[in-house]
Design a protein around this motif. Structure first.
Motif, mmCIF file in Angstrom:
data_model
loop_
_atom_site.group_PDB
_atom_site.id
_atom_site.type_symbol
_atom_site.label_atom_id
_atom_site.label_comp_id
_atom_site.label_asym_id
_atom_site.label_seq_id
_atom_site.Cartn_x
_atom_site.Cartn_y
_atom_site.Cartn_z
ATOM 1 N N GLU A 74 3.261 -71.051 6.936
ATOM 2 C CA GLU A 74 2.887 -72.206 6.113
ATOM 3 C C GLU A 74 3.474 -72.082 4.710
ATOM 4 O OE1 GLU A 74 -1.198 -74.003 4.249
ATOM 5 O OE2 GLU A 74 -1.293 -73.188 6.276
ATOM 6 N N GLY A 75 3.409 -70.884 4.134
ATOM 7 C CA GLY A 75 3.949 -70.654 2.795
ATOM 8 C C GLY A 75 5.455 -70.849 2.761
ATOM 9 N N LEU A 76 6.155 -70.319 3.767
ATOM 10 C CA LEU A 76 7.599 -70.475 3.817
ATOM 11 C C LEU A 76 7.995 -71.928 4.008
ATOM 12 C CD1 LEU A 76 8.583 -67.329 5.907
ATOM 13 C CD2 LEU A 76 8.901 -67.698 3.450
ATOM 14 N N SER A 77 7.239 -72.675 4.807
ATOM 15 C CA SER A 77 7.514 -74.100 4.990
ATOM 16 C C SER A 77 7.341 -74.853 3.675
ATOM 17 C CB SER A 77 6.590 -74.697 6.054
ATOM 18 O OG SER A 77 6.880 -74.161 7.309
ATOM 19 N N GLU A 78 6.304 -74.504 2.929
ATOM 20 C CA GLU A 78 6.067 -75.145 1.631
ATOM 21 C C GLU A 78 7.217 -74.853 0.662
ATOM 22 O OE1 GLU A 78 2.833 -74.878 -1.987
ATOM 23 O OE2 GLU A 78 2.111 -74.525 0.053
ATOM 24 N N ILE A 79 7.669 -73.606 0.652
ATOM 25 C CA ILE A 79 8.786 -73.237 -0.219
ATOM 26 C C ILE A 79 10.043 -73.998 0.181
ATOM 27 C CG2 ILE A 79 10.361 -71.345 -0.829
ATOM 28 C CD1 ILE A 79 7.853 -69.493 -0.647
ATOM 29 N N ASP A 80 10.326 -74.060 1.483
ATOM 30 C CA ASP A 80 11.512 -74.784 1.957
ATOM 31 C C ASP A 80 11.461 -76.253 1.546
ATOM 32 O OD1 ASP A 80 12.541 -72.480 3.090
ATOM 33 O OD2 ASP A 80 11.820 -72.948 5.122
ATOM 34 N N ALA A 81 10.291 -76.864 1.649
ATOM 35 C CA ALA A 81 10.146 -78.273 1.274
ATOM 36 C C ALA A 81 10.383 -78.460 -0.225
ATOM 37 C CB ALA A 81 8.761 -78.784 1.673
ATOM 38 N N LEU A 82 9.859 -77.579 -1.038
ATOM 39 C CA LEU A 82 10.059 -77.678 -2.490
ATOM 40 C C LEU A 82 11.518 -77.483 -2.862
ATOM 41 C CD1 LEU A 82 6.897 -75.732 -3.673
ATOM 42 C CD2 LEU A 82 7.350 -78.177 -3.980
ATOM 43 N N VAL A 83 12.178 -76.533 -2.218
ATOM 44 C CA VAL A 83 13.603 -76.303 -2.491
ATOM 45 C C VAL A 83 14.404 -77.535 -2.097
ATOM 46 C CG1 VAL A 83 15.629 -74.950 -1.800
ATOM 47 C CG2 VAL A 83 13.477 -73.791 -2.356
ATOM 48 N N ALA A 84 14.101 -78.118 -0.946
ATOM 49 C CA ALA A 84 14.803 -79.321 -0.498
ATOM 50 C C ALA A 84 14.602 -80.470 -1.487
ATOM 51 C CB ALA A 84 14.334 -79.718 0.901
ATOM 52 N N ASP A 85 13.378 -80.620 -2.012
ATOM 53 C CA ASP A 85 13.102 -81.675 -2.990
ATOM 54 C C ASP A 85 13.924 -81.493 -4.272
ATOM 55 O OD1 ASP A 85 11.310 -82.900 -1.311
ATOM 56 O OD2 ASP A 85 9.513 -82.170 -2.344
ATOM 57 N N VAL A 86 14.084 -80.247 -4.692
ATOM 58 C CA VAL A 86 14.848 -79.971 -5.907
ATOM 59 C C VAL A 86 16.337 -80.210 -5.666
ATOM 60 C CG1 VAL A 86 15.572 -78.146 -7.487
ATOM 61 C CG2 VAL A 86 13.165 -78.389 -6.882
ATOM 62 N N ARG A 87 16.813 -79.792 -4.516
ATOM 63 C CA ARG A 87 18.242 -79.941 -4.221
ATOM 64 C C ARG A 87 18.634 -81.386 -3.909
ATOM 65 N NH1 ARG A 87 19.282 -74.559 -0.560
ATOM 66 N NH2 ARG A 87 19.243 -73.093 -2.304
ATOM 67 N N HIS A 88 17.712 -82.130 -3.321
ATOM 68 C CA HIS A 88 18.002 -83.501 -2.909
ATOM 69 C C HIS A 88 16.837 -84.421 -3.319
ATOM 70 C CE1 HIS A 88 21.209 -81.731 -0.545
ATOM 71 N NE2 HIS A 88 20.338 -80.921 -0.001
ATOM 72 N N PRO A 89 16.684 -84.655 -4.625
ATOM 73 C CA PRO A 89 15.542 -85.480 -5.078
ATOM 74 C C PRO A 89 15.658 -86.913 -4.563
ATOM 75 C CG PRO A 89 17.054 -85.040 -6.890
ATOM 76 C CD PRO A 89 17.549 -84.246 -5.712
#
Length: 91
Positions: A74-89
């Protein structure tokens, strides 16, 4: 200024290099067999590095404690989602 020297050169010129660090506030990166093995910095810089490391360790522990009950997937999924949001707002 940051100077790179071999371990042999450092050993042969220790006094001069200590003066460079102490009086000119240079930093010296020491290499052995082409690999960085150490760095010589002045005492005030070392204290700043130590304080930042202590602050980083405290912050890292706080984050680890805060997420201790969160399952790893769950934590890794949350991190991946946040990184994706930053890279592709979203626009």
């Amino acid at each position: 200024m940051i100077n790179e020297v071999s371990a042999v050169t450092f050993r042969q010129n220790l006094g001069e290099m200590l003066n460079q660090v102490q009086y000119r506030h240079d930093a010296i990166v020491i290499k052995k067999d082409g690999k960085t093995v150490a760095a010589l910095v002045d005492a005030p810089m070392f204290e700043r590095i130590r304080r930042f490391k202590d602050r980083f360790d405290t912050l890292s522990q706080h984050i680890a404690d805060s997420y201790a009950e969160v399952p790893q997937d769950e934590g890794l999924s949350e991190i991946d989602a946040l990184v994706a949001d930053v890279r592709h707002p979203a626009n």
